[in-house]
Motif scaffolding. Structure first.
Motif, short mmCIF file in Angstrom:
data_model
loop_
_atom_site.label_atom_id
_atom_site.label_comp_id
_atom_site.label_asym_id
_atom_site.label_seq_id
_atom_site.Cartn_x
_atom_site.Cartn_y
_atom_site.Cartn_z
N ALA A 220 0.85 -1.19 0.00
CA ALA A 220 0.00 0.00 0.00
C ALA A 220 0.88 1.24 0.00
O ALA A 220 1.70 1.43 0.90
CB ALA A 220 -0.92 0.00 1.21
N ARG A 221 0.69 2.06 -1.03
CA ARG A 221 1.46 3.30 -1.16
C ARG A 221 0.52 4.42 -1.58
O ARG A 221 -0.26 4.25 -2.52
CB ARG A 221 2.56 3.14 -2.22
CG ARG A 221 3.45 4.36 -2.36
CD ARG A 221 4.49 4.17 -3.44
NE ARG A 221 3.90 4.16 -4.77
CZ ARG A 221 4.61 4.10 -5.89
NH1 ARG A 221 5.92 4.01 -5.85
NH2 ARG A 221 4.00 4.12 -7.06
N ASP A 222 0.58 5.54 -0.88
CA ASP A 222 -0.32 6.67 -1.16
C ASP A 222 -1.77 6.17 -1.10
O ASP A 222 -2.17 5.59 -0.12
CB ASP A 222 0.02 7.32 -2.50
CG ASP A 222 1.43 7.89 -2.52
OD1 ASP A 222 1.89 8.35 -1.46
OD2 ASP A 222 2.07 7.86 -3.58
N LYS A 223 -2.52 6.33 -2.18
CA LYS A 223 -3.91 5.90 -2.20
C LYS A 223 -4.09 4.53 -2.84
O LYS A 223 -5.21 4.02 -2.90
CB LYS A 223 -4.77 6.92 -2.96
CG LYS A 223 -4.82 8.29 -2.30
CD LYS A 223 -5.70 9.23 -3.10
CE LYS A 223 -5.77 10.61 -2.45
NZ LYS A 223 -6.61 11.56 -3.23
N ASP A 239 8.26 -6.05 -6.64
CA ASP A 239 8.77 -4.94 -5.84
C ASP A 239 7.97 -3.68 -6.09
O ASP A 239 7.64 -3.36 -7.24
CB ASP A 239 10.25 -4.67 -6.16
CG ASP A 239 11.12 -5.89 -5.91
OD1 ASP A 239 10.97 -6.50 -4.84
OD2 ASP A 239 11.92 -6.25 -6.80
N GLU A 240 7.65 -2.98 -5.02
CA GLU A 240 6.95 -1.69 -5.08
C GLU A 240 7.79 -0.67 -4.31
O GLU A 240 7.96 -0.79 -3.10
CB GLU A 240 5.57 -1.80 -4.46
CG GLU A 240 4.76 -0.52 -4.46
CD GLU A 240 4.03 -0.28 -5.78
OE1 GLU A 240 3.69 0.88 -6.05
OE2 GLU A 240 3.83 -1.26 -6.52
N PRO A 241 8.33 0.35 -4.97
CA PRO A 241 9.20 1.31 -4.27
C PRO A 241 8.42 2.32 -3.45
O PRO A 241 7.21 2.52 -3.65
CB PRO A 241 9.95 1.99 -5.42
CG PRO A 241 8.98 1.93 -6.57
CD PRO A 241 8.23 0.63 -6.41
N LEU A 242 9.12 2.95 -2.53
CA LEU A 242 8.61 4.11 -1.78
C LEU A 242 7.28 3.83 -1.09
O LEU A 242 6.32 4.61 -1.17
CB LEU A 242 8.47 5.32 -2.70
CG LEU A 242 9.76 5.74 -3.44
CD1 LEU A 242 9.48 6.89 -4.38
CD2 LEU A 242 10.85 6.09 -2.45
N CYS A 277 8.63 -2.30 -0.88
CA CYS A 277 7.80 -3.44 -0.50
C CYS A 277 8.14 -4.59 -1.45
O CYS A 277 8.10 -4.42 -2.67
CB CYS A 277 6.32 -3.07 -0.61
SG CYS A 277 5.19 -4.46 -0.43
N ALA A 278 8.47 -5.75 -0.90
CA ALA A 278 8.84 -6.92 -1.70
C ALA A 278 7.91 -8.07 -1.36
O ALA A 278 7.74 -8.42 -0.19
CB ALA A 278 10.29 -7.31 -1.44
N GLN A 305 12.03 -3.57 2.56
CA GLN A 305 13.47 -3.54 2.30
C GLN A 305 13.91 -2.09 2.16
O GLN A 305 13.47 -1.38 1.26
CB GLN A 305 13.80 -4.33 1.03
CG GLN A 305 13.46 -5.80 1.14
CD GLN A 305 13.78 -6.58 -0.13
OE1 GLN A 305 13.97 -5.99 -1.19
NE2 GLN A 305 13.83 -7.90 -0.02
N TYR A 306 14.77 -1.67 3.07
CA TYR A 306 15.21 -0.28 3.10
C TYR A 306 16.43 -0.07 2.21
O TYR A 306 17.17 -1.03 1.90
CB TYR A 306 15.53 0.12 4.55
CG TYR A 306 14.30 0.25 5.42
CD1 TYR A 306 13.79 1.50 5.74
CD2 TYR A 306 13.64 -0.88 5.89
CE1 TYR A 306 12.66 1.62 6.54
CE2 TYR A 306 12.49 -0.77 6.67
CZ TYR A 306 12.01 0.49 6.99
OH TYR A 306 10.88 0.61 7.76
N PRO A 307 16.68 1.15 1.79
CA PRO A 307 17.84 1.42 0.93
C PRO A 307 19.15 1.11 1.65
O PRO A 307 19.23 1.10 2.87
CB PRO A 307 17.72 2.93 0.63
CG PRO A 307 16.29 3.27 0.91
CD PRO A 307 15.85 2.35 2.00
N VAL A 308 20.17 0.86 0.84
CA VAL A 308 21.50 0.63 1.40
C VAL A 308 21.98 1.89 2.11
O VAL A 308 21.84 3.00 1.60
CB VAL A 308 22.49 0.23 0.29
CG1 VAL A 308 23.92 0.14 0.85
CG2 VAL A 308 22.08 -1.09 -0.34
#
Length: 588
Positions: A220-223, A239-242, A277-278, A305-308
Motif C-alpha cells: 500500500a502506497r499513497d492511495k 517490488d513496489e518502491p517508496l 515493498c517486496a 526492504q530499506y535502501p543501502v
C-alpha cells in the motif's frame, strides 16, 4: 425484433449452467484445476551463517535446535520470540472467538515473522557492516512481559532490536538500531518481513465457497493498494518502491501487516520513511507430492526492504516499524498505527466496494443499536431494511407481473394459434404488448439495478471476521457452512415455493421444468458450502420475497373471478387467411 421474456429466461438458465460448470464442475473433473509453472522462478535462498549457527531442519526432519525464548503478553495475544533469528515462533490470539496461532512456520528460522536481515543478497563484501546473515542473538525480557530486547555485537557492529507490545490492540512496536563500530565506513541493507505458509488443501474452495485461507500479498502506497495472488509470481519477486503505508500477508479474516514509521529521521540524517515493498509466493513441495498435492503449498513473503545505508565510524541509524498481527476487525483496523496507514484497505470487498462499505456500516449499526448485539439478528434486520429501501424497484416488477397476468389469456391464445411459427408468434406478442402498454422487460431492469447490492452483500458476509465463530440459533459458526444442512434445505424449499408462486406464462414445458426443479437444486447445492451468514441473508431475502409474492396474489390472482377472459382474433379478411399484424382487433 424485440426479445421476449422466454428468451431471457432461457439464456439466463444456460448462462447459470455454463458458469456453474466452469466454476465448479471443471475443477471436480480435473479440468482447468492444474496449471503448470504457477510457482515463482526464484533461485534457492542462501545465507552466510555465523559459526555454530544451527541450520533449519525442515528438509532433513532432524530435531530443532532452538535458542532462548522471550514472551510478550497482552490481553489480546501471547507472542513468543527466539534468539534464533529474533523472530516470532508463536503468536497466539487469546480472544475465545479467534483462538488460533498466527505463526504458521514456527520451526523455520528463515520464515519467522519479524525476522531481520542486514545484508543484500550475494557474497560478503569488504565494506559490508555484517559478515553474516544469520547469527545468534542475546535476549533480555522486559518487565511484565511487555517486550523483548535483542542484542548482537562483534568488532564491526552493534545491533539492538526491541520488540514491545504496542498501545493499541494486536500491535507490536519494532525498533532496530545499527551502530558502526569499525574504524572505516561500512554499509548495510536492512529488511524485515512477515511470512505465512498455506497448503493447497487449506486453500481449496468447496463449490460456491472460497476458502477463508486463500491468501494474498499487499503493498500500500499513497492511495493505491497492490494485491497479488499465488499465481502472480511466475517471474519471481514483485517490488513496489517508496511504500509509506504497509505491506501485508492477508487472508479472509486475519492479517500480518508491517507499517514503516512515519515522519522519522534518524541520527545519521538518513530518511528511512519509505522502504521498498517486496512480495513473493514461494512454492513448497511436500515429500512424495508434486506442486498440486494437498500437502504442498506456498510460503508467502511480505517484506520491507530499506535502501543501502553507509555509516561512518561510530555512526548510528534507527529503523522503526509497527507490526499488526490479528483479526481484520474493521473498527480496530481503522485506528491501527494511528489510522494513517488505513489498514482497513486490507479487506478486499471486490468491484462494488463502495456499496459493500455502506452495507458493513449498516450491519454494524444494527448490531450496536437494534439487534441486541446479535449478528444473526443484525443480518435479518439489514435484509429487511434493504427490502424496504428497494421496494420502489420491486413495485415495478409487481406492476409488470400484474400486467402480464391480465393479458395471459391472450398470450395463451397466440401460442395456440401459432404453435409452429415462432416468428409470427413473436410478432403477434409484440403487437399485443404494444396495444396494452406492457413492457415484458419491465421486471428485469430492477433486478439488474439490484445486482451491485447482491454482489456487495455477498462480499461483505464472506469476508466479515465479525461472523467468525459467532453463534445464532442452531448455527455454531456464522463464518462456516451449516453443518446440519438445515439452512440450505429450507432455502431450497423456499425457492420451490417461489417458483410455484411466480407465474410462468409463455414458457414451454422444458423451460418450466428447468425453472421448477433445476434452479432450486442449483441454489440449494450452492448454499451447502457457503458461510452461514450469507445463507441466512439469502434465506431471509427469499422469505420476504415469498411474502411479497403472496401480496401480489391478493392484488392480482392468477385466475380472476368470473372464469377469466375469452379472446377472439378477427382478421381483415373476414376470417379467411392469416391476420394482418398491427391491424387485427382483439375482443374481450
Amino acid at each position: 425484433m424485440g426479445i421476449d421474456r422466454n428468451t431471457i429466461i432461457r439464456w439466463g438458465v444456460i448462462s447459470l449452467l455454463v458458469f456453474g460448470f466452469m466454476k465448479f464442475g471443471m475443477p471436480l473433473l480435473g479440468m482447468g484445476g492444474k496449471h503448470e509453472d504457477q510457482s515463482a522462478k526464484v533461485p534457492a535462498e542462501s545465507y552466510v551463517n555465523a559459526p555454530g549457527f544451527p541450520e533449519d531442519t525442515f528438509a532433513t526432519g532432524a530435531p530443532i535446535i532452538e535458542g532462548d525464548l522471550c514472551s510478550i503478553k497482552t490481553a489480546r495475544f501471547d507472542a513468543q520470540l527466539s534468539t534464533r533469528g529474533a523472530g516470532i515462533t508463536h503468536f497466539k490470539l487469546l480472544d475465545p472467538q479467534y483462538d488460533q496461532d498466527l505463526s504458521t512456520t514456527p520451526d523455520h528460522e528463515r520464515w519467522r515473522s519479524l525476522r531481520t536481515l542486514f545484508r543484500a543478497p550475494g557474497p560478503v563484501a569488504e565494506d559490508d557492516q555484517l559478515k553474516f546473515d544469520r547469527f545468534p542473538w542475546k535476549v533480555e525480557q522486559l518487565p511484565n512481559a511487555g517486550g523483548c530486547k535483542f542484542t548482537y555485537q562483534d568488532d564491526d557492529v552493534s545491533i539492538t532490536k526491541v520488540v514491545a507490545a504496542g498501545e493499541r490492540p494486536y500491535e507490536l512496536d519494532v525498533t532496530t538500531q545499527v551502530t558502526n563500530l569499525a574504524t572505516v565506513a561500512k554499509k548495510h541493507r536492512f529488511s524485515i518481513a512477515a511470512f505465512a505458509f498455506r497448503t493447497n488443501g487449506q486453500t481449496k474452495g468447496h463449490l460456491g465457497r472460497v476458502s477463508p485461507f486463500v491468501t494474498d500479498l499487499q503493498c500500500a502506497r499513497d492511495k493505491d493498494v497492490t494485491r497479488k495472488q499465488k499465481s502472480d509470481f511466475k517471474e519471481g519477486w514483485f517490488d513496489e518502491p517508496l511504500v509509506d503505508r504497509y505491506t501485508a500477508v492477508s487472508n479472509y479474516y486475519f492479517a500480518q501487516a508491517l507499517i514503516p514509521s512515519v515522519a522519522y529521521e534518524d541520527k545519521a540524517g538518513i530518511d528511512n520513511n519509505k522502504p521498498e515493498c517486496a512480495l513473493l509466493a514461494e512454492e513448497v513441495k511436500a515429500p512424495g507430492e508434486d506442486a498440486e498435492g494437498d500437502q504442498s503449498g506456498a510460503i508467502y513473503h511480505a517484506a520491507l526492504q530499506y535502501p543501502v545505508v553507509s555509516l561512518a565510524p561510530k555512526q548510528t541509524t534507527t529503523y522503526a516499524q509497527i507490526a499488526y498481527f490479528g483479526p481484520k476487525e474493521r473498527d480496530v483496523l481503522a485506528v491501527a498505527a494511528g489510522g494513517k496507514p488505513r489498514l482497513g484497505d486490507m479487506i478486499n470487498l471486490g468491484t462494488f466496494s463502495p456499496v459493500a462499505k455502506f452495507l458493513v456500516g449498516a450491519l454494524v449499526f444494527f448490531h450496536a443499536h437494534v439487534a441486541f448485539g446479535n449478528w444473526g439478528l443484525s443480518i435479518i434486520a439489514l435484509t429487511l431494511c434493504l427490502r424496504i429501501c428497494l421496494f420502489p424497484l420491486s413495485w415495478k416488477q409487481i406492476q409488470t407481473t400484474i400486467a402480464m397476468r391480465r393479458i395471459k389469456p391472450e398470450i395463451d391464445a397466440l401460442n395456440k394459434k401459432f404453435p409452429d411459427d415462432a416468428q409470427a408468434r413473436q410478432m403477434a406478442m409484440m403487437e399485443l404488448y404494444r396495444k396494452h402498454g406492457v413492457n415484458p422487460l419491465g421486471g428485469c431492469l430492477p433486478q439488474l439495478v439490484q445486482l451491485p447490492i447482491w454482489w456487495a452483500m455477498w462480499a461483505t458476509l464472506q469476508t466479515a471476521v465479525e461472523m467468525y465463530h459467532e453463534k445464532f440459533l442452531w448455527l455454531s459458526d456464522l463464518s462456516a457452512p451449516d453443518k446440519f444442512f438445515i439452512l440450505p434445505l429450507v432455502y431450497g424449499v423456499f425457492i420451490v415455493l417461489q417458483q410455484r408462486l411466480v407465474p410462468q406464462q409463455g414458457m414451454d414445458p422444458m423451460q418450466q421444468k428447468m425453472m421448477t426443479y433445476l434452479m432450486p437444486i442449483m441454489f440449494t447445492v450452492l448454499v451447502l458450502f457457503l458461510p452461514a451468514a450469507l445463507g441466512l441473508y439469502m434465506l431471509t431475502s427469499s422469505a420476504l420475497g415469498i411474502a411479497q409474492q403472496l401480496i401480489v396474489e391478493k392484488i392480482a390472482p392468477r385466475t380472476p373471478p368470473g372464469g377469466g377472459i375469452v379472446v377472439k382474433q378477427v382478421d381483415d379478411a373476414g376470417g379467411k387467411g392469416p391476420p394482418a399484424f398491427g391491424k387485427g382487433k382483439v375482443r374481450v
